[in-house]
Design a protein around this motif. Structure first.
Motif, PDB file in Angstrom:
ATOM      1  N   PRO A  85       7.367  16.942  32.009  1.00 47.86           N
ATOM      2  CA  PRO A  85       8.732  16.956  31.667  1.00 47.86           C
ATOM      3  C   PRO A  85       9.794  18.056  31.938  1.00 47.86           C
ATOM      4  O   PRO A  85      10.962  18.062  31.603  1.00 47.86           O
ATOM      5  N   ARG A  86       9.226  19.194  32.419  1.00 50.52           N
ATOM      6  CA  ARG A  86      10.080  20.432  32.783  1.00 50.52           C
ATOM      7  C   ARG A  86      10.291  20.153  34.391  1.00 50.52           C
ATOM      8  O   ARG A  86      11.085  21.370  34.849  1.00 50.52           O
ATOM      9  N   PHE A  87      10.045  19.276  34.916  1.00 51.47           N
ATOM     10  CA  PHE A  87      10.290  19.058  36.547  1.00 51.47           C
ATOM     11  C   PHE A  87      11.963  18.930  36.493  1.00 51.47           C
ATOM     12  O   PHE A  87      12.720  18.440  35.647  1.00 51.47           O
ATOM     13  N   THR A  88      12.679  19.368  37.697  1.00 49.73           N
ATOM     14  CA  THR A  88      13.944  19.252  38.005  1.00 49.73           C
ATOM     15  C   THR A  88      14.238  17.830  38.398  1.00 49.73           C
ATOM     16  O   THR A  88      12.990  17.082  38.646  1.00 49.73           O
ATOM     17  N   VAL A  89      15.602  17.183  38.778  1.00 44.48           N
ATOM     18  CA  VAL A  89      15.739  16.088  39.162  1.00 44.48           C
ATOM     19  C   VAL A  89      14.819  15.758  40.580  1.00 44.48           C
ATOM     20  O   VAL A  89      14.246  14.672  40.668  1.00 44.48           O
ATOM     21  N   SER A  90      15.106  16.804  41.351  1.00 52.02           N
ATOM     22  CA  SER A  90      14.263  16.675  42.705  1.00 52.02           C
ATOM     23  C   SER A  90      12.910  16.747  42.701  1.00 52.02           C
ATOM     24  O   SER A  90      12.227  15.840  43.715  1.00 52.02           O
ATOM     25  N   GLU A  91      12.324  17.484  41.849  1.00 52.42           N
ATOM     26  CA  GLU A  91      10.749  17.362  41.601  1.00 52.42           C
ATOM     27  C   GLU A  91      10.425  16.059  41.234  1.00 52.42           C
ATOM     28  O   GLU A  91       9.530  15.347  41.517  1.00 52.42           O
ATOM     29  N   ALA A  92      11.055  15.679  40.008  1.00 54.17           N
ATOM     30  CA  ALA A  92      10.601  14.276  39.602  1.00 54.17           C
ATOM     31  C   ALA A  92      11.108  13.105  40.176  1.00 54.17           C
ATOM     32  O   ALA A  92      10.045  12.426  40.482  1.00 54.17           O
TER      33      ALA A  92
END
Length: 510
Positions: A85-92
């Motif tokens: 849930p701490r990922f950024t948009v690009s990571e997720a």
């Protein structure tokens, strides 16, 4: 192992019907209620178009709804695919769209915008808030299911994909099946049967990790009560251990160190804790003694996501005599050491740690080439350096894989290096671990670049493309080339020695 986790949970739904299965911060559910709720959710997912094998991503902090979703997806024959849930948009987006190609995305209220942005890149995906799970709590289970899976779910069906940060710049997905999870839990139970009887376990590790998901599933499979924390707070953890008489606590050393540093620890009655495991870093004798004075033996474990999270742990006697050792496996799990040619090493000879046992992953998701590299002749090649003594007890010596463990979360140094290398003006970069009083370790970036390169540029780019816990807290920028080995690789051992006291000599950049 011919059974499934579903068989196990169905057993407890009758055997311990009125016993709390999961206790969250403001709500709880018994085993019978959990079964009915998960069955209703499974039926609803099927109505929404879930097909067997569809990936269901979930982006959210630890919660009761998150845990129930995991059960419902399993019953419906889907594959849970948690996202940090701490990922950024690009990571997720990479995980959901490229890695998993998820059919559904569930999110908590705080990640609604993140989930919507991620879903834009996934054709045909359906997005739901976890409040949809909550709404099904009072629904009656589908009587047509008759308490058994309709889809013919078997031991080799996939249950969950847990992402792992390895030595590459992109996370891989570790697949657990019913067979691997049931085998792992049975093996662990045999190694320490007294630890599971009426267990009350405190879980604060994120459910998106093996430390969180496997621990949750493991103790539900044991018929225990899982106390699910949204986040770790040392004072709150101590109070809960005392109030609820916890029997089981697990985590990295930093969690135990932070609890021991609290004023509340001094007079705390922790005698209910009969089983405690510590992994991710060595246990100091000082920390061991602090908890031993409370009647709690900290047992060093060794494991990784590819091995179910926990492959071996020290005995009570071994933890007192040799706290740095990690035990010798378990009844069905073997630990060994191999050299660079893949030959098994004699006792007390350093080499790569390899593991064979029921908890070893089924495979990496959609990556047969990577799977073949790490699972050779049934042995998992961990990429970690260790040795075993004459009795087979393991001592981990170093990480061959370039991993930083910060607050219990794994960070791939290669991933951080890849992102920093994208910044204009960066010529080369090495990321290593720096000591941190709060998180145990934190990333330190050593950069060679143009004279005009500014720390603020690098931090801003990292903040955009990396989760906050991955962004380096220390940074050194210079114009000289970084040291290299004869092989041409960056000389990280030399850099680790040079910056061993970075937490004392460098200023934080964030």
């Amino acid at each position: 192992m011919s059974a499934t986790l579903i068989d196990t949970f169905k057993w407890w739904a009758i055997e311990r019907a009125n016993v709390p299965a999961i206790v969250a911060s403001s709500d709880s559910v018994t085993y019978a209620e959990l079964d009915r709720w998960a069955e209703a959710l499974a039926a609803w997912l099927e109505q929404q178009g879930l097909q067997r094998g569809d990936r269901v991503a979930v982006i959210g902090a630890n919660s009761l709804e998150w845990a129930v979703l995991a059960q419902g997806v399993m019953l419906a024959g889907g594959i849970l695919a948690p996202v940090n849930p701490r990922f950024t948009v690009s990571e997720a987006s990479y995980m959901v769209a490229e890695r998993y190609q998820a059919r559904f995305v569930f999110h908590d209220a705080e990640r609604a915008t993140l989930a919507a942005e991620v879903a834009k890149d996934v054709p045909g995906v359906t997005v739901h808030g976890l409040d949809a799970v909550r709404a099904l709590r009072g629904e009656a289970a589908n009587p047509a299911r008759g308490g058994a899976p309709l889809r013919g779910i078997g031991p080799d069906d996939d249950v969950v994909i847990i992402s792992t940060s390895g030595s590459t710049g992109r996370p891989k997905g570790v697949v657990y099946t019913h067979r691997t999870l049931c085998g792992y839990m049975s093996d662990t139970c045999m190694a320490r049967p007294a630890a599971i009887d009426r267990a009350r376990v405190l879980v604060f590790a994120p459910l998106c990790t093996s430390a969180g998901y496997v621990q949750l599933t493991q103790y539900l499979a044991y018929g225990g009560t899982v106390y699910l924390e949204e986040a770790f707070d040392p004072k709150a953890a101590i109070q809960k251990i005392i109030r609820e008489k916890m029997t089981t606590v697990m985590g990295t050393p930093i969690f135990f160190e932070r609890m021991a540093a609290c004023e509340e620890f001094r007079d705390a009655d922790l005698t209910s804790v009969r089983y405690s495991l510590v992994g991710g870093a060595p246990v100091s004798r000082q920390l061991l003694q602090a908890w031993l004075d409370k009647g709690v033996v900290l047992r060093q474990l060794y494991g990784q996501t590819e091995a179910g999270g926990q492959a071996t742990f020290n005995s009570d006697e071994g933890s007192l005599a040799s706290p740095e050792k990690c035990g010798r496996g378990s009844p069905y799990t073997r630990i060994a050491i191999i050299d660079e040619q893949g030959r098994f090493c004699p006792p007390d000879t350093p080499g790569e740690i390899v593991i064979r046992g029921p908890g070893v992953m089924a495979r990496y998701w959609n990556d047969p080439e990577a799977t073949a590299k790490v699972v050779v002749d049934g042995w998992l090649r961990t990429g970690d350096l260790g040795k075993v003594d004459a009795e087979g007890s393991l001592t981990m010596l170093d990480r061959i894989k370039d991993i930083i463990i910060s607050g219990g979360l794994n960070i791939s140094a290669a991933e951080v290096e890849r992102v920093i290398a994208e910044v204009p003006g960066v010529r080369e970069v090495a990321v290593i671990a720096a000591s941190d009083a709060k998180f145990g370790e934190t990333p330190l970036a050593i950069i060679s670049g143009d004279a005009s390169l500014q720390v603020e540029q690098v931090v801003a780019h990292c903040n955009e493309h990396l989760s906050g816990f991955k962004v380096p807290r220390y940074m050194v920028i210079g114009t000289d080339p970084l040291p290299r080995l004869a092989t041409g690789k960056l000389a990280k051992p030399a850099l680790r020695a040079q910056y061993a006291n970075a937490h004392q000599t460098l200023e934080r950049v964030r």
